[in-house]
Enzyme design. Structure first.
Site, mmCIF file in Angstrom:
data_model
loop_
_atom_site.group_PDB
_atom_site.id
_atom_site.type_symbol
_atom_site.label_atom_id
_atom_site.label_comp_id
_atom_site.label_asym_id
_atom_site.label_seq_id
_atom_site.Cartn_x
_atom_site.Cartn_y
_atom_site.Cartn_z
ATOM 1 N N HIS A 184 0.845 -1.200 0.000
ATOM 2 C CA HIS A 184 0.000 0.000 0.000
ATOM 3 C C HIS A 184 0.879 1.248 0.000
ATOM 4 O O HIS A 184 0.641 2.198 -0.751
ATOM 5 C CB HIS A 184 -0.913 0.017 1.229
ATOM 6 C CG HIS A 184 -2.203 -0.705 1.041
ATOM 7 N ND1 HIS A 184 -2.269 -2.071 0.937
ATOM 8 C CD2 HIS A 184 -3.491 -0.249 0.950
ATOM 9 C CE1 HIS A 184 -3.533 -2.428 0.795
ATOM 10 N NE2 HIS A 184 -4.292 -1.348 0.787
ATOM 11 N N HIS A 231 0.263 -3.288 9.314
ATOM 12 C CA HIS A 231 1.708 -3.146 9.120
ATOM 13 C C HIS A 231 2.340 -2.459 10.312
ATOM 14 O O HIS A 231 1.693 -1.698 11.033
ATOM 15 C CB HIS A 231 2.015 -2.330 7.855
ATOM 16 C CG HIS A 231 1.790 -3.075 6.584
ATOM 17 N ND1 HIS A 231 2.615 -4.092 6.158
ATOM 18 C CD2 HIS A 231 0.823 -2.952 5.641
ATOM 19 C CE1 HIS A 231 2.167 -4.564 5.010
ATOM 20 N NE2 HIS A 231 1.085 -3.887 4.662
#
Length: 419
Positions: A184, A231
């Protein structure tokens, strides 16, 4: 009782303590953490300590008061400011949380969505339809390269995502994927700065404003990966830096690649065969995840767009702005906005219809070839995960989507009087 992190939002209070950010989630009791932390998780903890200047106890954990929270994506959470989240982790029932600041909650969920398929298949083609196909071509080229490198790096390094608990993960689809780097973050950096670096020669705009927009969008996506618990800081930083490195290394060759892509007779053959080969030779992993299929999707979309742009050049109708460049930005009149909205609706409908038809036909053909009973939903779903089925069906599906986007949609707009 010890208390642990319940969601990714703790990062923002850590980074912006004293700024007065309102709470998004409120944390209640949770189970204690195991002190036997793997080395890679300790590395993630160290990355957080460096990033926000926070220390941790010798066992890697902090005992905190009720109502406190910690940074996400770590097995050994770090103590920050109390009463920022409310969330409960109960054994056997899974994580629960209560949102107390909906505007910020939705902001980061929407920002996380900027790295999902829905965004790629709707918003990115709008650059082609309503702004400049040149920019869309550049963008797709760099997005394909950056995402392939990121996906492969994940499955080569095999570094884990944050554990839950202690983290509450607000997404589930990609949880089986490995964590580093954050693709991302890579995609957001590549998309934002590819447009920023390519646009000055095509459009008239204030570069400083464009830079601010690029930094804002890429930062929101990066921070959203922390908020959603998907993350660690290390994952996001490595993703953004790796993407920036790829942009820096390839930037001097963008013009040369443009010419080769549009004028070489071998361009369509290479655009189809090379990505398909990369899809079939994708690194094998011990457990199934969506990474390989997503990579085939990205490679297919890039291949289809590349062939489509080559075909447009050969047909002599590229739909690029006429007149001297850089051209002024389109005026936002009511008529222009209405036509833009109509193009968006017609274009998205065409791409979704293409996706559905190509997916159904490719799966039907592959099931017949490999003797799979596609009528059985469970059997079909399991078969669709096999490499020999997943790679070609996703590649073919999104090659068709890329071709329709690059070649057909603008021609439909002309017939409808929308372009």
């Amino acid at each position: 009782m010890d208390h642990i992190n319940c969601t990714g939002v703790g990062a923002f209070e850590s980074l912006y303590s004293g700024v007065g950010m309102r709470s998004i989630l409120h944390c209640t009791e949770g189970p204690t953490s195991d002190a036997s932390t793997p080395p890679i998780v300790l590395l993630n903890q160290l990355s957080l300590c460096i990033a926000i200047g926070t220390s941790q106890s010798s066992d890697g954990f902090h005992n905190t008061r009720k109502g406190s929270f910690h940074f996400p994506a770590l097995v050994g959470p770090l103590h920050t400011h109390p009463c920022f989240l409310v969330s409960s982790l109960q054994a056997g029932s899974g994580p629960r949380y209560q949102v107390t600041n909906w505007p910020l909650h939705f902001l980061f969920l929407v920002s996380a969505g900027l790295g999902h398929e829905l965004f790629y298949i709707t918003c990115l083609p709008s650059i082609h339809w309503s702004l400049d196909p040149f920019l869309c071509r550049r963008l797709v080229n760099m997005w394909t390269l950056v995402m392939y490198v990121g996906q492969v790096t994940k499955d080569v390094l095999k570094l884990p995502r944050p554990l839950s608990p202690p983290v509450v993960k607000l997404e589930t689809r990609v949880d089986a994927e490995y964590g580093l780097p954050s693709t991302h973050a890579m995609a957001a950096t590549a998309i934002s700065f590819t447009v920023l670096l390519s646009a000055p020669s095509r459009l008239q705009f204030q570069f400083e404003v464009g830079l601010l927009i690029a930094l804002t969008l890429s930062s929101l996506v990066c921070l959203s990966r922390l908020y959603t618990g998907m993350h660690s800081v290390l994952d996001v930083l490595c993703g953004a830096l790796l993407s920036a490195l790829i942009l820096a290394l390839t930037f001097p060759y963008w013009e040369a690649f443009d010419r080769l892509q549009l004028t070489s007779g071998a361009s369509p053959v290479a655009a189809l065969l090379l990505p398909l080969l990369l899809g079939y030779t994708y690194p094998r992993v011990e457990r199934y995840s969506t990474t390989r299929g997503d990579t085939a999707t990205i490679l297919g979309a890039g291949a289809g767009c590349s062939v489509g742009y080559w075909a447009n050049e050969r047909l002599g109708l590229t739909f690029e702005p006429r007149g001297p460049l850089p051209a002024p930005l389109p005026a936002l009149t009511p008529g222009a906005l209405a036509r833009g909205a109509a193009r968006f609706l017609v274009g998205v409908a065409a791409l979704l219809a293409t996706r559905q038809a190509a997916k159904a036909s490719s799966l039907r053909a592959l099931y017949a070839w490999y003797g799979v009973r596609g009528g059985d939903r469970a059997t079909g779903a399991a078969a669709a995960r096999r490499r020999e089925i997943e790679v070609p069906y996703k590649f073919f599906t999104y090659t068709a989507v890329g071709l329709v986007n690059a070649v057909l949609v603008n021609r439909v707009f002309v017939l409808l009087g929308l372009l």
